[in-house]
Scaffold this motif. Structure first.
Motif, PDB file in Angstrom:
ATOM      1  N   THR A  55       0.829  -1.203   0.000  1.00  0.00           N
ATOM      2  CA  THR A  55       0.000   0.000   0.000  1.00  0.00           C
ATOM      3  C   THR A  55       0.864   1.254   0.000  1.00  0.00           C
ATOM      4  O   THR A  55       0.602   2.220  -0.739  1.00  0.00           O
ATOM      5  CB  THR A  55      -0.920   0.007   1.236  1.00  0.00           C
ATOM      6  OG1 THR A  55      -1.697  -1.196   1.247  1.00  0.00           O
ATOM      7  CG2 THR A  55      -1.845   1.218   1.209  1.00  0.00           C
ATOM      8  N   GLU A  56       1.918   1.244   0.814  1.00  0.00           N
ATOM      9  CA  GLU A  56       2.808   2.408   0.873  1.00  0.00           C
ATOM     10  C   GLU A  56       3.555   2.609  -0.442  1.00  0.00           C
ATOM     11  O   GLU A  56       3.771   3.738  -0.882  1.00  0.00           O
ATOM     12  CB  GLU A  56       3.808   2.219   2.019  1.00  0.00           C
ATOM     13  CG  GLU A  56       3.174   2.295   3.405  1.00  0.00           C
ATOM     14  CD  GLU A  56       4.123   1.865   4.503  1.00  0.00           C
ATOM     15  OE1 GLU A  56       3.977   2.335   5.636  1.00  0.00           O
ATOM     16  OE2 GLU A  56       5.030   1.048   4.203  1.00  0.00           O
ATOM     17  N   ARG A  57       3.948   1.501  -1.078  1.00  0.00           N
ATOM     18  CA  ARG A  57       4.658   1.611  -2.347  1.00  0.00           C
ATOM     19  C   ARG A  57       3.746   2.187  -3.434  1.00  0.00           C
ATOM     20  O   ARG A  57       4.157   3.012  -4.251  1.00  0.00           O
ATOM     21  CB  ARG A  57       5.179   0.241  -2.770  1.00  0.00           C
ATOM     22  CG  ARG A  57       6.091   0.290  -3.998  1.00  0.00           C
ATOM     23  CD  ARG A  57       6.634  -1.077  -4.359  1.00  0.00           C
ATOM     24  NE  ARG A  57       7.511  -1.580  -3.301  1.00  0.00           N
ATOM     25  CZ  ARG A  57       7.198  -2.547  -2.459  1.00  0.00           C
ATOM     26  NH1 ARG A  57       5.987  -3.107  -2.535  1.00  0.00           N
ATOM     27  NH2 ARG A  57       8.044  -2.950  -1.544  1.00  0.00           N
ATOM     28  N   GLU A  58       2.439   1.783  -3.438  1.00  0.00           N
ATOM     29  CA  GLU A  58       1.483   2.283  -4.424  1.00  0.00           C
ATOM     30  C   GLU A  58       1.239   3.782  -4.224  1.00  0.00           C
ATOM     31  O   GLU A  58       1.181   4.550  -5.190  1.00  0.00           O
ATOM     32  CB  GLU A  58       0.171   1.504  -4.306  1.00  0.00           C
ATOM     33  CG  GLU A  58      -0.857   1.891  -5.344  1.00  0.00           C
ATOM     34  CD  GLU A  58      -2.138   1.066  -5.214  1.00  0.00           C
ATOM     35  OE1 GLU A  58      -3.113   1.371  -5.930  1.00  0.00           O
ATOM     36  OE2 GLU A  58      -2.147   0.111  -4.392  1.00  0.00           O
ATOM     37  N   ALA A  59       1.108   4.208  -2.972  1.00  0.00           N
ATOM     38  CA  ALA A  59       0.903   5.628  -2.692  1.00  0.00           C
ATOM     39  C   ALA A  59       2.111   6.448  -3.096  1.00  0.00           C
ATOM     40  O   ALA A  59       1.987   7.572  -3.599  1.00  0.00           O
ATOM     41  CB  ALA A  59       0.604   5.809  -1.202  1.00  0.00           C
ATOM     42  N   LYS A  60       3.321   5.867  -2.896  1.00  0.00           N
ATOM     43  CA  LYS A  60       4.537   6.578  -3.277  1.00  0.00           C
ATOM     44  C   LYS A  60       4.612   6.786  -4.778  1.00  0.00           C
ATOM     45  O   LYS A  60       5.013   7.850  -5.258  1.00  0.00           O
ATOM     46  CB  LYS A  60       5.756   5.789  -2.782  1.00  0.00           C
ATOM     47  CG  LYS A  60       7.082   6.409  -3.187  1.00  0.00           C
ATOM     48  CD  LYS A  60       8.245   5.519  -2.777  1.00  0.00           C
ATOM     49  CE  LYS A  60       9.548   6.095  -3.302  1.00  0.00           C
ATOM     50  NZ  LYS A  60      10.692   5.220  -2.971  1.00  0.00           N
ATOM     51  N   GLU A  61       4.193   5.771  -5.558  1.00  0.00           N
ATOM     52  CA  GLU A  61       4.259   5.876  -7.011  1.00  0.00           C
ATOM     53  C   GLU A  61       3.280   6.911  -7.560  1.00  0.00           C
ATOM     54  O   GLU A  61       3.505   7.508  -8.611  1.00  0.00           O
ATOM     55  CB  GLU A  61       3.975   4.505  -7.624  1.00  0.00           C
ATOM     56  CG  GLU A  61       5.106   3.489  -7.356  1.00  0.00           C
ATOM     57  CD  GLU A  61       4.732   2.100  -7.800  1.00  0.00           C
ATOM     58  OE1 GLU A  61       3.542   1.907  -8.188  1.00  0.00           O
ATOM     59  OE2 GLU A  61       5.599   1.193  -7.770  1.00  0.00           O
ATOM     60  N   LYS A  62       2.163   7.138  -6.844  1.00  0.00           N
ATOM     61  CA  LYS A  62       1.163   8.113  -7.305  1.00  0.00           C
ATOM     62  C   LYS A  62       1.506   9.547  -6.897  1.00  0.00           C
ATOM     63  O   LYS A  62       0.898  10.492  -7.392  1.00  0.00           O
ATOM     64  CB  LYS A  62      -0.217   7.743  -6.737  1.00  0.00           C
ATOM     65  CG  LYS A  62      -0.779   6.456  -7.323  1.00  0.00           C
ATOM     66  CD  LYS A  62      -2.146   6.156  -6.734  1.00  0.00           C
ATOM     67  CE  LYS A  62      -2.743   4.894  -7.331  1.00  0.00           C
ATOM     68  NZ  LYS A  62      -4.068   4.586  -6.742  1.00  0.00           N
TER      69      LYS A  62
END
Length: 278
Positions: free
Chosen positions: A243-250
């Motif tokens: 979840t944290e990685r997905e938020a970082k990419e956005k």
């Protein structure tokens, strides 16, 4: 690992027995000579430090008829008119000639007692070059050399030991008749194995392993070591969840232009000075 090495050194192998003033490696060297003779190998000894009589006296009971002693003990530096062997004879051509003088069906093992005598009078690069030529040239099957480490600079010892397929460093143990052997063995594939054993040499030159080292990780293969995780022992977590990685990419970073900004920069508008009356 000592018994394994005593069973035979691989063809083209170079074994260095490294000792110091605190413990002599000569008895261990004699154990290797004895083992080679019992395998019916011809053994050629370059004897700088002990006489032929003293060497053979230490090999009582061994089949010494296949032992060829090249006397460098009497005149190691060639001060007399007819020296038998000197430090200056340590070259591929001379050593190949010595070995060929004896006809034997079994391959020959060359024993150097000791390399320290040669290194004191011949430059280390020349010594290393000759050792490498002997290993690759086929004049002998294997080489065993005694090296007194405390007689040389660390760089010299390191240069010689890097050529070796096996290095045995000996030191005294807690009991008077025991010694510690730290062994490094390199295979042709590049695998490096290290071990440590406490041993005792019997009167017949056979070796008894008293115990293995109790130190964890004393035996290891360097090429098979797992890579260490630099984040493993930290008190905070550097890893991201999905979840944290997905938020970082956005996340839009301030120094990254959006599509609209790129379009505005690439398509220029009217010149702001066009409406000025001059």
């Amino acid at each position: 690992m000592l018994p394994e090495l005593l069973q035979g050194i691989e063809s083209g192998g170079l074994l260095i027995i490294q000792d110091s003033a605190s413990y002599s490696g000569r008895h261990l060297l004699q154990s290797f000579i004895n083992a080679a003779l019992n395998r019916e190998e011809a053994v050629h000894v370059l004897g700088f430090e002990v006489s032929e009589e003293e060497l053979k006296d230490g090999l009582r009971g061994s089949p010494v008829q296949r032992l060829h002693f090249h006397n460098a003990y009497t005149d190691p530096l060639g001060w007399t008119d007819h020296p038998a062997f000197t430090v200056h004879h340590f070259c591929l051509e001379e050593l190949a000639r010595l070995v060929k003088q004896t006809s034997h069906s079994k391959p020959a093992t060359l024993v150097i007692d000791s390399l320290s005598w040669i290194l004191r009078h011949v430059s280390p690069p020349d010594v290393c070059k000759t050792l490498q030529q002997l290993r690759k040239g086929g004049a002998v099957r294997a080489i065993i050399g005694l090296l007194h480490a405390d007689m040389h600079q660390r760089g010299t010892v390191g240069s010689v030991c890097r050529l070796a397929t096996s290095v045995i460093t000996v030191a005294p143990a807690t009991k008077g008749d025991e010694a510690v052997a730290k062994i490094t063995k390199r295979s042709k594939s590049g695998k490096v194995i290290q071990d440590e054993e406490i041993f005792r040499i019997k009167d017949d030159l056979t070796i008894v392993i008293q115990s293995k080292s109790s130190q964890p990780g004393a035996k290891k293969a360097d090429s098979e070591e797992q890579e260490t995780d630099p984040t493993a022992n930290l008190t905070f977590n550097l890893r991201l969840s999905d979840t944290e990685r997905e938020a970082k990419e956005k996340l839009a970073l301030p120094f990254v232009f959006s599509k609209e900004k790129k379009t505005a920069l690439l398509h220029s508008g009217p010149d702001p000075d066009d409406d000025l009356d001059v």
